[in-house]
Design a protein around this motif. Structure first.
Motif, PDB file in Angstrom:
ATOM      1  N   UNK A 114       0.836  -1.206   0.000  1.00  0.00           N
ATOM      2  CA  UNK A 114       0.000   0.000   0.000  1.00  0.00           C
ATOM      3  C   UNK A 114       0.866   1.249   0.000  1.00  0.00           C
ATOM      4  N   UNK A 115       1.875   1.274   0.855  1.00  0.00           N
ATOM      5  CA  UNK A 115       2.759   2.437   0.911  1.00  0.00           C
ATOM      6  C   UNK A 115       3.541   2.579  -0.397  1.00  0.00           C
ATOM      7  N   UNK A 116       3.953   1.448  -0.982  1.00  0.00           N
ATOM      8  CA  UNK A 116       4.672   1.501  -2.251  1.00  0.00           C
ATOM      9  C   UNK A 116       3.780   2.063  -3.354  1.00  0.00           C
ATOM     10  N   UNK A 117       2.497   1.664  -3.335  1.00  0.00           N
ATOM     11  CA  UNK A 117       1.576   2.207  -4.335  1.00  0.00           C
ATOM     12  C   UNK A 117       1.375   3.707  -4.131  1.00  0.00           C
ATOM     13  N   UNK A 118       1.366   4.131  -2.886  1.00  0.00           N
ATOM     14  CA  UNK A 118       1.253   5.563  -2.618  1.00  0.00           C
ATOM     15  C   UNK A 118       2.487   6.304  -3.132  1.00  0.00           C
ATOM     16  N   UNK A 119       3.658   5.656  -3.025  1.00  0.00           N
ATOM     17  CA  UNK A 119       4.871   6.247  -3.606  1.00  0.00           C
ATOM     18  C   UNK A 119       4.700   6.371  -5.116  1.00  0.00           C
ATOM     19  N   UNK A 120       4.189   5.321  -5.742  1.00  0.00           N
ATOM     20  CA  UNK A 120       3.988   5.361  -7.198  1.00  0.00           C
ATOM     21  C   UNK A 120       2.976   6.440  -7.586  1.00  0.00           C
ATOM     22  N   UNK A 121       1.904   6.526  -6.814  1.00  0.00           N
ATOM     23  CA  UNK A 121       0.917   7.558  -7.113  1.00  0.00           C
ATOM     24  C   UNK A 121       1.519   8.951  -6.974  1.00  0.00           C
ATOM     25  N   UNK A 122       2.366   9.117  -5.954  1.00  0.00           N
ATOM     26  CA  UNK A 122       3.018  10.421  -5.766  1.00  0.00           C
ATOM     27  C   UNK A 122       3.956  10.726  -6.921  1.00  0.00           C
ATOM     28  N   UNK A 123       4.671   9.705  -7.407  1.00  0.00           N
ATOM     29  CA  UNK A 123       5.570   9.927  -8.549  1.00  0.00           C
ATOM     30  C   UNK A 123       4.779  10.226  -9.822  1.00  0.00           C
TER      31      UNK A 123
ATOM     32  N   UNK B 148       1.545  26.988 -10.584  1.00  0.00           N
ATOM     33  CA  UNK B 148       1.890  25.670 -11.115  1.00  0.00           C
ATOM     34  C   UNK B 148       3.233  25.198 -10.559  1.00  0.00           C
ATOM     35  N   UNK B 149       4.204  26.106 -10.508  1.00  0.00           N
ATOM     36  CA  UNK B 149       5.528  25.733 -10.003  1.00  0.00           C
ATOM     37  C   UNK B 149       5.472  25.400  -8.509  1.00  0.00           C
ATOM     38  N   UNK B 150       4.667  26.131  -7.768  1.00  0.00           N
ATOM     39  CA  UNK B 150       4.534  25.842  -6.332  1.00  0.00           C
ATOM     40  C   UNK B 150       3.963  24.442  -6.123  1.00  0.00           C
ATOM     41  N   UNK B 151       3.001  24.073  -6.955  1.00  0.00           N
ATOM     42  CA  UNK B 151       2.444  22.721  -6.835  1.00  0.00           C
ATOM     43  C   UNK B 151       3.469  21.664  -7.225  1.00  0.00           C
ATOM     44  N   UNK B 152       4.362  22.013  -8.149  1.00  0.00           N
ATOM     45  CA  UNK B 152       5.446  21.095  -8.496  1.00  0.00           C
ATOM     46  C   UNK B 152       6.352  20.847  -7.296  1.00  0.00           C
ATOM     47  N   UNK B 153       6.697  21.908  -6.570  1.00  0.00           N
ATOM     48  CA  UNK B 153       7.535  21.746  -5.383  1.00  0.00           C
ATOM     49  C   UNK B 153       6.832  20.894  -4.327  1.00  0.00           C
ATOM     50  N   UNK B 154       5.545  21.118  -4.165  1.00  0.00           N
ATOM     51  CA  UNK B 154       4.782  20.317  -3.198  1.00  0.00           C
ATOM     52  C   UNK B 154       4.762  18.846  -3.611  1.00  0.00           C
ATOM     53  N   UNK B 155       4.656  18.605  -4.927  1.00  0.00           N
ATOM     54  CA  UNK B 155       4.655  17.220  -5.415  1.00  0.00           C
ATOM     55  C   UNK B 155       5.998  16.554  -5.158  1.00  0.00           C
ATOM     56  N   UNK B 156       7.103  17.301  -5.338  1.00  0.00           N
ATOM     57  CA  UNK B 156       8.424  16.752  -5.042  1.00  0.00           C
ATOM     58  C   UNK B 156       8.557  16.402  -3.562  1.00  0.00           C
ATOM     59  N   UNK B 157       8.078  17.285  -2.716  1.00  0.00           N
ATOM     60  CA  UNK B 157       8.136  17.023  -1.278  1.00  0.00           C
ATOM     61  C   UNK B 157       7.309  15.799  -0.918  1.00  0.00           C
ATOM     62  N   UNK B 158       6.154  15.659  -1.556  1.00  0.00           N
ATOM     63  CA  UNK B 158       5.293  14.510  -1.277  1.00  0.00           C
ATOM     64  C   UNK B 158       5.979  13.205  -1.660  1.00  0.00           C
ATOM     65  N   UNK B 159       6.682  13.202  -2.791  1.00  0.00           N
ATOM     66  CA  UNK B 159       7.418  12.000  -3.202  1.00  0.00           C
ATOM     67  C   UNK B 159       8.501  11.665  -2.186  1.00  0.00           C
ATOM     68  N   UNK B 160       9.249  12.681  -1.762  1.00  0.00           N
ATOM     69  CA  UNK B 160      10.304  12.452  -0.774  1.00  0.00           C
ATOM     70  C   UNK B 160       9.719  11.914   0.529  1.00  0.00           C
ATOM     71  N   UNK B 161       8.596  12.500   0.964  1.00  0.00           N
ATOM     72  CA  UNK B 161       7.957  12.055   2.209  1.00  0.00           C
ATOM     73  C   UNK B 161       7.442  10.619   2.080  1.00  0.00           C
TER      74      UNK B 161
END
Length: 773
Positions: A291-300, A330-343
């Motif tokens: 489940x956590x791995x799928x969440x990583x994939x969804x974040x990516x 749009x760029x701010x959401x990109x940064x948030x998406x990067x942080x989400x992937x790292x988290x």
């Protein structure tokens, strides 16, 4: 006579020389008695506990390769070692290292048994995880040892009623007086003895002792030999009398061993479920990891969409069709998406480390998880995704040419590229159509008994609508290459602007066709993901749990244990009335034949001992406490019975809720896929100048990410709740390896066994009946 003396002498010498049997003998003897006892108490298949061998598997990290009866000295803490070498300043023993010295506490070569690949990585699937845990888990090893120790204790209780032999000898040399006769005496006395004692079920005790005495007087050159047979029998008649009292410890030990076996049987089920599915006790599980791995994939995936969105808005900004504020959003959401992937990745790695410890493995060990289970949640054919990315890349490249149109020859090359992309549409549509037909076949089959008619009707209507739309999509896709060719042929240098705009429109149409196919494929695939139905009425579920729960069976037995103890405690309030009889058959004093027994030297006696119950303060308190303990045990039974009902009812409610949540999350994913594609097309439309498009597409991306996570989470939650229901019903049965025999229990067509429920323990009649003889 001389031969008798020689025999007695040899017996005495043998007794002196034999200091006892070896450690190996006693350890092996304990195993020979204990393992059969464990098997005796596996009285029904539900009590099966798999491995009973107390030593870990040789491949286990926990295995000790050293001789258990000659263990080498392990590494010691340097500071503590000083107090072992010189306790209180005295010189300690020098023999601690006589069995050698171990280099490490943990065997250094255990990782070689894991089957690591050439990179030193352990490839793990669900079954492999359970296998490793069964071999390496410290908790599981402790549970196996607990069963062994309980059965080992029973061997002592059984030994109490066996014939217990004893043998020994004493040798004494005595010098007395001066060096002349008769004041000087130099004697050597050897007193060998052999005998046995025996306890009887009604409380009687028998002791038989055969003793000889051999005395040599060296000063006077004389010797004597005497023999003695002592027999003592004691039989209580009141206090400590009767099988109810005398067999209590043995009875309790037998029942405790049964309870320990049942506890182990239930532990095995919880252990498998915790490793494979539920992650009980606050730990993780293989399914939690996926489940956590799928969440990583969804974040990516979300990050890739955000990156595409940034590139799109950068092109729109250069073309004057997007503001600075929109680009910043749009760029701010990109940064948030990067942080989400790292988290998400950090959370996955932490969870993976915790899972390794559950398996008994060190966190440093590299592990590669088999994620084939997650293929179920791939909603789009990867080839379609690739084609979609290629068309989007082509479209963004054309946007970059908005301010400076290329030559007609270059535009013709672009038309050729778009034509090649459009030619791939039929294969993508075929893939989507295949999934749609599969969904249609599923729905066309016989409806399940618990199926919601409205849901079935809506599915059929959606399939019908999608089939009609698929026909239009296929028609449009078939016409697209011809339209592209026509535009390419009609293009001239003078009409480059018109041709360019036509190219953008055809590109958008091509992308729209593919997006429609993706939406239908996603809807079809997600609707084909099914939960394993559980169909068991609440009354049947409660009855099944009450009949089969091993811990409830144990508690029923423990209620009887505390009830039985009331009788035992009451017996201690009575008077002591014991009949004693003794016999001492002896030889003539100072004789030389230890077997020449004489009636004149023998004694026989019979007596009665009585002690009135004038001082029974401790026994009174124990009796009163035993009654309270019994009432507490009754309440404990009621509490567990109620708790089982509560858990089963809650499991059924949570299953129903998880099923509803799963179905809702299906619709949410499909809706958000459609919504995202619609907002993307709106963002690509040059005529659309709405100020809300940017916010809409960002919100659609976030909602799609959330709905994907919810969908997978609801699927996993349902599976975990289903297995938890099996545990709470005691319906999960394992084979000898420790794996489930059947995980498709309680299907709508499955029959529920019918058996009589466990009766609640009854309250004994007032007053305690005197123990029977």
């Amino acid at each position: 006579m001389l031969r008798r003396w020689k025999f007695a002498g040899r017996a005495a010498v043998a007794a002196l020389v034999c200091g006892g049997c070896s450690r190996t003998y006693w350890r092996s003897q304990a195993d020979r008695e204990t393992y059969p006892i464990i098997q005796e108490h596996i009285v029904e298949p539900a009590n099966s506990i798999g491995r009973t061998q107390v030593e870990p598997d040789p491949s286990s990290r926990l295995a000790d390769p050293n001789n258990p009866d000659a263990l080498p000295k392990p590494p010691d803490d340097p500071a503590a070692a000083g107090f072992m070498a010189f306790p209180d300043g005295m010189i300690g023993s020098k023999r601690w290292g006589e069995n050698g010295y171990a280099d490490a506490i943990e065997r250094p070569d255990w990782e070689s048994t894991l089957g690591l690949d050439e990179k030193g990585t352990l490839k793990l699937n669900q079954d492999k995880a359970v296998e490793l845990a069964l071999v390496n888990s410290r908790d599981y090893q402790t549970a196996v040892e607990n069963v062994y120790l309980t059965a080992l204790s029973l061997t002592l209780n059984r030994f109490e009623f066996a014939t217990r032999w004893f043998a020994g000898t004493g040798t004494t040399y005595t010098h007395a007086g001066a060096s002349s006769i008769p004041t000087e005496s130099n004697t050597l006395a050897v007193t060998p003895s052999v005998g046995f004692n025996r306890n009887f079920a009604a409380g009687g005790q028998l002791l038989v002792d055969f003793a000889n005495s051999f005395v040599w007087e060296f000063t006077g050159h004389s010797q004597t030999a005497t023999g003695n047979i002592g027999v003592t029998f004691i039989q209580p008649l009141l206090r400590n009398f009767g099988r109810q009292v005398r067999l209590e410890n043995l009875t309790q030990a037998e029942r405790d061993t049964l309870y320990a076996v049942r506890n182990m049987a239930r532990f095995r089920k919880q252990f498998w479920a915790g490793i494979a599915v539920t992650g009980g006790g606050g730990g993780s599980s293989y399914l939690n990891l996926l489940l956590t791995l799928q969440q990583v994939r969804n974040a990516k995936s979300n990050l890739r969409s955000q990156e595409e969105n940034v590139r799109l808005y950068n092109e729109k900004f250069r073309g004057g069709r997007a503001s600075v504020v929109e680009v910043d959003q749009v760029f701010q959401n990109l940064l948030s998406a990067r942080k989400l992937v790292f988290s998400a990745e950090a959370s996955y790695q932490s969870q993976l480390d915790a899972f390794k410890i559950q398996l008994g493995l060190p966190p440093r060990l590299p592990i590669e998880i088999d994620d084939s289970f997650l293929n179920t949640f791939v909603l789009t054919d990867p080839k379609i995704d690739t084609l979609h990315d290629q068309i989007e890349t082509f479209q963004k490249a054309r946007f970059a040419e908005l301010d400076l149109l290329p030559s007609a020859a270059t535009l013709k090359t672009h038309f050729a590229t778009l034509h090649a992309l459009a030619k791939q549409l039929p294969a993508a549509i075929d893939s989507a159509d295949s999934d749609l037909e599969g969904w249609a076949a599923d729905v066309a089959g016989p409806a399940k008994p618990d199926a919601d008619p409205e849901t079935v009707a809506r599915s059929k209507q959606s399939i019908s609508d999608d089939q009609k739309e698929m026909a239009l999509i296929r028609k449009t896709a078939g016409e697209m290459p011809g339209k592209i060719d026509a535009a390419r042929i009609a293009m001239t240098e003078a009409k480059k602007q018109d041709a360019y705009e036509t190219m953008l429109k055809l590109t958008q149409d091509t992308l729209g066709v593919l997006d429609s196919a993706i939406t239908i494929q996603s809807q079809s695939r997600i609707n084909r993901i099914k939960l394993t139905d559980v169909s068991i009425p609440e009354d049947d579920a409660l009855r099944f749990a009450k009949e089969n729960r091993l811990d409830l069976k144990n508690l029923v037995g423990q209620v009887t244990d505390s009830w039985r103890n009331v009788t035992v405690a009451a017996n201690a309030l009575q008077s002591d009335l014991n009949v004693t009889s003794t016999a001492n058959v002896a030889t003539t004093p100072f004789g030389k034949n230890p077997f020449a027994y004489s009636a004149e030297a023998s004694q026989f006696s019979v007596g009665v001992q009585f002690d009135g119950p004038l001082n029974r303060q401790a026994e009174r308190n124990a009796y009163r406490a035993s009654i309270i303990t019994y009432q507490r045990s009754r309440r404990n039974f009621m509490a567990l019975s109620d708790s089982i009902e509560q858990n089963v009812r809650n499991d059924l409610r949570q299953l129903a809720l998880a099923k509803v949540s799963f179905e809702i999350s299906k619709l949410q994913v499909v809706t958000n896929v459609r919504r995202l594609e619609a907002t993307r097309l709106a963002a690509l439309d040059q005529k659309n100048q709405s100020s809300t498009v940017t916010i809409d597409i960002l919100q659609a991306l976030q909602d799609l990410l959330n709905s994907k996570n919810d969908f997978v989470g609801n699927y996993v939650s349902y599976e975990q709740q289903r297995i938890q229901l099996f545990l709470d019903l005691e319906a999960l049965q394992l084979d000898d390896r420790g794996f489930p025999c059947d995980l498709n229990l309680f299907r709508p067509d499955a029959a529920v066994p019918s058996r009589e429920p466990i009766p609640a323990p009854a309250t004994p009649a007032s007053g305690i009946a005197p123990p029977k003889k």
